[in-house]
Design a protein around this motif. Structure first.
Motif, PDB file in Angstrom:
ATOM      1  N   MET A   1       0.852  -1.197   0.000  1.00  0.00           N
ATOM      2  CA  MET A   1       0.000   0.000   0.000  1.00  0.00           C
ATOM      3  C   MET A   1       0.885   1.244   0.000  1.00  0.00           C
ATOM      4  SD  MET A   1      -2.860   1.174   2.789  1.00  0.00           S
ATOM      5  CE  MET A   1      -3.797  -0.315   2.541  1.00  0.00           C
ATOM      6  N   THR A   2       0.595   2.209  -0.827  1.00  0.00           N
ATOM      7  CA  THR A   2       1.387   3.427  -0.854  1.00  0.00           C
ATOM      8  C   THR A   2       1.053   4.293   0.340  1.00  0.00           C
ATOM      9  OG1 THR A   2      -0.254   4.571  -2.198  1.00  0.00           O
ATOM     10  CG2 THR A   2       1.460   3.359  -3.363  1.00  0.00           C
ATOM     11  N   GLN A   3       1.966   5.223   0.647  1.00  0.00           N
ATOM     12  CA  GLN A   3       1.796   6.066   1.825  1.00  0.00           C
ATOM     13  C   GLN A   3       0.590   6.975   1.714  1.00  0.00           C
ATOM     14  OE1 GLN A   3       5.418   8.167   2.558  1.00  0.00           O
ATOM     15  NE2 GLN A   3       6.543   6.356   3.202  1.00  0.00           N
ATOM     16  N   ASN A   4       0.228   7.369   0.474  1.00  0.00           N
ATOM     17  CA  ASN A   4      -0.912   8.279   0.345  1.00  0.00           C
ATOM     18  C   ASN A   4      -2.172   7.547  -0.107  1.00  0.00           C
ATOM     19  OD1 ASN A   4      -0.304   7.771  -2.285  1.00  0.00           O
ATOM     20  ND2 ASN A   4      -0.384   9.899  -2.968  1.00  0.00           N
ATOM     21  N   GLY A   5      -2.190   6.216   0.042  1.00  0.00           N
ATOM     22  CA  GLY A   5      -3.372   5.459  -0.366  1.00  0.00           C
ATOM     23  C   GLY A   5      -4.608   5.848   0.432  1.00  0.00           C
ATOM     24  N   ASN A   6      -4.440   6.006   1.745  1.00  0.00           N
ATOM     25  CA  ASN A   6      -5.578   6.400   2.579  1.00  0.00           C
ATOM     26  C   ASN A   6      -6.084   7.782   2.203  1.00  0.00           C
ATOM     27  OD1 ASN A   6      -5.602   4.031   4.066  1.00  0.00           O
ATOM     28  ND2 ASN A   6      -4.111   4.800   5.551  1.00  0.00           N
ATOM     29  N   LEU A   7      -5.154   8.699   1.892  1.00  0.00           N
ATOM     30  CA  LEU A   7      -5.557  10.038   1.487  1.00  0.00           C
ATOM     31  C   LEU A   7      -6.402   9.982   0.227  1.00  0.00           C
ATOM     32  CD1 LEU A   7      -5.420  13.126   1.669  1.00  0.00           C
ATOM     33  CD2 LEU A   7      -3.262  13.020   0.401  1.00  0.00           C
ATOM     34  N   LYS A   8      -5.986   9.196  -0.752  1.00  0.00           N
ATOM     35  CA  LYS A   8      -6.745   9.096  -1.997  1.00  0.00           C
ATOM     36  C   LYS A   8      -8.144   8.558  -1.747  1.00  0.00           C
ATOM     37  CE  LYS A   8      -2.950   8.525  -5.300  1.00  0.00           C
ATOM     38  NZ  LYS A   8      -2.337   7.633  -6.302  1.00  0.00           N
ATOM     39  N   ARG A   9      -8.261   7.539  -0.910  1.00  0.00           N
ATOM     40  CA  ARG A   9      -9.583   6.982  -0.612  1.00  0.00           C
ATOM     41  C   ARG A   9     -10.476   8.012   0.057  1.00  0.00           C
ATOM     42  NH1 ARG A   9      -6.550   2.305   0.411  1.00  0.00           N
ATOM     43  NH2 ARG A   9      -6.352   2.817   2.633  1.00  0.00           N
ATOM     44  N   ARG A  10      -9.898   8.793   0.976  1.00  0.00           N
ATOM     45  CA  ARG A  10     -10.691   9.827   1.657  1.00  0.00           C
ATOM     46  C   ARG A  10     -11.145  10.900   0.685  1.00  0.00           C
ATOM     47  NH1 ARG A  10      -6.828  11.939   6.000  1.00  0.00           N
ATOM     48  NH2 ARG A  10      -8.550  13.410   6.370  1.00  0.00           N
ATOM     49  N   VAL A  11     -10.250  11.259  -0.235  1.00  0.00           N
ATOM     50  CA  VAL A  11     -10.608  12.284  -1.227  1.00  0.00           C
ATOM     51  C   VAL A  11     -11.733  11.778  -2.118  1.00  0.00           C
ATOM     52  CG1 VAL A  11      -9.788  13.567  -3.231  1.00  0.00           C
ATOM     53  CG2 VAL A  11      -8.340  13.368  -1.206  1.00  0.00           C
ATOM     54  N   ARG A  12     -11.605  10.539  -2.607  1.00  0.00           N
ATOM     55  CA  ARG A  12     -12.631   9.993  -3.496  1.00  0.00           C
ATOM     56  C   ARG A  12     -13.964   9.808  -2.766  1.00  0.00           C
ATOM     57  NH1 ARG A  12      -8.158   5.916  -5.874  1.00  0.00           N
ATOM     58  NH2 ARG A  12      -7.308   7.307  -7.480  1.00  0.00           N
ATOM     59  N   ALA A  13     -13.894   9.433  -1.487  1.00  0.00           N
ATOM     60  CA  ALA A  13     -15.123   9.281  -0.707  1.00  0.00           C
ATOM     61  C   ALA A  13     -15.825  10.631  -0.556  1.00  0.00           C
ATOM     62  CB  ALA A  13     -14.811   8.686   0.665  1.00  0.00           C
ATOM     63  N   ARG A  14     -15.041  11.690  -0.276  1.00  0.00           N
ATOM     64  CA  ARG A  14     -15.649  13.012  -0.153  1.00  0.00           C
ATOM     65  C   ARG A  14     -16.235  13.467  -1.486  1.00  0.00           C
ATOM     66  NH1 ARG A  14     -15.589  17.864   2.891  1.00  0.00           N
ATOM     67  NH2 ARG A  14     -15.993  19.627   1.504  1.00  0.00           N
ATOM     68  N   ALA A  15     -15.478  13.232  -2.577  1.00  0.00           N
ATOM     69  CA  ALA A  15     -15.959  13.643  -3.894  1.00  0.00           C
ATOM     70  C   ALA A  15     -17.264  12.937  -4.252  1.00  0.00           C
ATOM     71  CB  ALA A  15     -14.886  13.362  -4.949  1.00  0.00           C
ATOM     72  N   ALA A  16     -17.360  11.649  -3.911  1.00  0.00           N
ATOM     73  CA  ALA A  16     -18.584  10.903  -4.190  1.00  0.00           C
ATOM     74  C   ALA A  16     -19.758  11.406  -3.357  1.00  0.00           C
ATOM     75  CB  ALA A  16     -18.354   9.413  -3.923  1.00  0.00           C
ATOM     76  N   LYS A  17     -19.457  11.815  -2.121  1.00  0.00           N
ATOM     77  CA  LYS A  17     -20.512  12.265  -1.218  1.00  0.00           C
ATOM     78  C   LYS A  17     -20.996  13.669  -1.556  1.00  0.00           C
ATOM     79  CE  LYS A  17     -21.435  12.977   3.720  1.00  0.00           C
ATOM     80  NZ  LYS A  17     -20.870  12.872   5.084  1.00  0.00           N
ATOM     81  N   THR A  18     -20.061  14.556  -1.924  1.00  0.00           N
ATOM     82  CA  THR A  18     -20.406  15.962  -2.121  1.00  0.00           C
ATOM     83  C   THR A  18     -20.628  16.343  -3.577  1.00  0.00           C
ATOM     84  OG1 THR A  18     -18.099  16.654  -2.301  1.00  0.00           O
ATOM     85  CG2 THR A  18     -19.059  16.568  -0.087  1.00  0.00           C
ATOM     86  N   GLY A  19     -20.150  15.490  -4.500  1.00  0.00           N
ATOM     87  CA  GLY A  19     -20.251  15.846  -5.910  1.00  0.00           C
ATOM     88  C   GLY A  19     -19.136  16.757  -6.381  1.00  0.00           C
ATOM     89  N   GLU A  20     -18.169  17.031  -5.496  1.00  0.00           N
ATOM     90  CA  GLU A  20     -17.032  17.869  -5.857  1.00  0.00           C
ATOM     91  C   GLU A  20     -16.112  17.133  -6.818  1.00  0.00           C
ATOM     92  OE1 GLU A  20     -16.263  20.329  -1.712  1.00  0.00           O
ATOM     93  OE2 GLU A  20     -15.513  18.280  -1.908  1.00  0.00           O
ATOM     94  N   SER A  21     -15.283  17.894  -7.517  1.00  0.00           N
ATOM     95  CA  SER A  21     -14.224  17.289  -8.318  1.00  0.00           C
ATOM     96  C   SER A  21     -13.169  16.723  -7.374  1.00  0.00           C
ATOM     97  CB  SER A  21     -13.590  18.317  -9.252  1.00  0.00           C
ATOM     98  OG  SER A  21     -12.881  19.297  -8.501  1.00  0.00           O
ATOM     99  N   TYR A  22     -12.295  15.858  -7.913  1.00  0.00           N
ATOM    100  CA  TYR A  22     -11.201  15.303  -7.103  1.00  0.00           C
ATOM    101  C   TYR A  22     -10.328  16.426  -6.547  1.00  0.00           C
ATOM    102  CZ  TYR A  22      -7.275  12.292  -5.798  1.00  0.00           C
ATOM    103  OH  TYR A  22      -6.277  11.650  -5.104  1.00  0.00           O
ATOM    104  N   THR A  23     -10.045  17.430  -7.421  1.00  0.00           N
ATOM    105  CA  THR A  23      -9.180  18.538  -7.007  1.00  0.00           C
ATOM    106  C   THR A  23      -9.797  19.317  -5.856  1.00  0.00           C
ATOM    107  OG1 THR A  23      -8.309  18.717  -9.242  1.00  0.00           O
ATOM    108  CG2 THR A  23      -8.020  20.624  -7.801  1.00  0.00           C
ATOM    109  N   ALA A  24     -11.107  19.607  -5.955  1.00  0.00           N
ATOM    110  CA  ALA A  24     -11.779  20.368  -4.900  1.00  0.00           C
ATOM    111  C   ALA A  24     -11.817  19.575  -3.588  1.00  0.00           C
ATOM    112  CB  ALA A  24     -13.193  20.739  -5.336  1.00  0.00           C
ATOM    113  N   ALA A  25     -12.103  18.284  -3.698  1.00  0.00           N
ATOM    114  CA  ALA A  25     -12.159  17.460  -2.493  1.00  0.00           C
ATOM    115  C   ALA A  25     -10.785  17.348  -1.838  1.00  0.00           C
ATOM    116  CB  ALA A  25     -12.687  16.067  -2.841  1.00  0.00           C
ATOM    117  N   LEU A  26      -9.733  17.309  -2.665  1.00  0.00           N
ATOM    118  CA  LEU A  26      -8.379  17.188  -2.118  1.00  0.00           C
ATOM    119  C   LEU A  26      -8.027  18.380  -1.243  1.00  0.00           C
ATOM    120  CD1 LEU A  26      -5.685  15.684  -2.034  1.00  0.00           C
ATOM    121  CD2 LEU A  26      -5.031  16.892  -4.118  1.00  0.00           C
ATOM    122  N   ARG A  27      -8.494  19.582  -1.637  1.00  0.00           N
ATOM    123  CA  ARG A  27      -8.192  20.777  -0.839  1.00  0.00           C
ATOM    124  C   ARG A  27      -8.750  20.656   0.579  1.00  0.00           C
ATOM    125  NH1 ARG A  27     -10.285  23.796  -5.356  1.00  0.00           N
ATOM    126  NH2 ARG A  27      -8.647  24.307  -6.847  1.00  0.00           N
TER     127      ARG A  27
END
Length: 330
Positions: A1-27
């Protein structure tokens, strides 16, 4: 597992929940950023390598790995903190060699032809050298997925501890790649070295300014663009785009391609002013070139352009029909 794997999952989960783009959710999800008000400097080595395009050829895979490790040692001797290699540095599979229906036509790639065990052994040897040299290493490789899924065309980011930090999968694939060879990636990839932030892009993505604009929004200091370089005649267009992306986004861009194209366009590092800060020799040979990637917090161009791209001008716009304004002759 990469070090930022958890971060990516959290970003994608937020994007799916809010409808934001990946970039917006990452912020919103990204951990607190380090202080970027101070100037940072990272010595970067960009490489151009021989093209190995037959993944059935064990000797070729071995030679590719050996060449990469030699250039890694050259980069270490030059004081580099990071070395950047081309797309498919380990092997860039030829579409006709891989095609199930070749030589008559280009068809679906037969990935059972790839010597995967040998590739993994070479990847492990590269990782060990990166650790031993304490050298961050970014390089292109095919990333195998579980059949029947096609592999990704990827960039691996290996830290100076020899750990896989992240992987970037090419998103905007060519017609041949998406039709017959690879599965596309889903999002950007960034990592940090000594407070400087790097982004990754790959293949033909230099043709898409939105990819580089996305990394500007992610506050990167340097984008690492790896490509095969296509043919020598096509390479100048990539180089021109790289210089343009560097200038328009006011950040560094490293351009790494295979040595065969260097007669017209050697690998190099573009500075934020749109000029080459370093270039490899234009002689068709594997080589590196080195530049210090420096951040300049006092440079006002980047924050002003961000402001200009917002709604800055809307309050100052005037609704008028120039055709009805008889005070002007034209």
């Amino acid at each position: 597992m990469t070090q930022n794997g958890n971060l990516k999952r959290r970003v994608r989960a937020r994007a799916a929940k809010t409808g934001e783009s990946y970039t917006a959710a990452l912020r919103h999800v990204r951990p607190t950023l380090p202080d970027r008000s101070e100037a940072k400097s990272v010595r970067l080595a960009v490489a151009q390598t021989s093209l190995f395009n037959d993944p059935r050829d064990v000797s070729g895979l071995r030679a590719s790995g050996m060449e990469m490790r030699r250039l890694m040692r050259d980069a270490h001797k030059a004081g580099a903190r990071l070395v950047h290699f081309p797309e498919g540095a380990t092997c860039s599979p030829n579409k006709r060699i891989m095609s199930e229906t070749a030589p008559k036509e280009i068809g679906d790639a037969d990935w059972t032809r790839f010597e995967w065990v040998v590739l993994r052994e070479e990847l492990e040897a590269i990782r060990v050298v990166a650790r031993d040299l304490r050298l961050w290493t970014v390089f292109g490789s095919v990333h195998q997925l579980t059949p029947p899924h096609r592999p990704h065309n990827s960039l691996y980011v290996i830290s100076d501890l020899g750990e896989l930090v992240t992987r970037y999968d090419e998103r905007l694939l060519s017609n041949t790649k998406i039709s017959f060879m690879y599965a596309p990636g889903k999002g950007p990839a960034t990592f940090e070295i000594d407070g400087a932030r790097f982004g990754c892009t790959l293949g033909m993505e230099a043709h898409y300014p939105e990819v580089f604009a996305e990394y500007e929004k992610l506050d990167v200091d340097c984008v690492l663009f790896s490509t095969t370089g296509e043919t020598p005649s096509a390479a100048p267009a990539f180089a021109a785009e790289v210089l343009g992306h560097a200038a328009s986004n006011t950040y560094w861009v490293s351009y790494s391609a295979h040595a065969a194209q260097s007669a017209t366009t050697p690998s190099g590092i573009a500075a934020p002013n749109g000029q080459w800060a370093a270039r490899c020799p234009a002689n068709g040979n594997p080589a590196i070139s080195v530049a210090d990637i420096r951040t300049d917090p006092e440079n006002l161009a980047r924050p002003w352009r961000r402001k200009a791209r917002s709604d800055l001008y809307v309050p100052h716009q005037v609704d008028s029909d120039p055709r009805s304004d008889d005070r002007n002759l034209f």
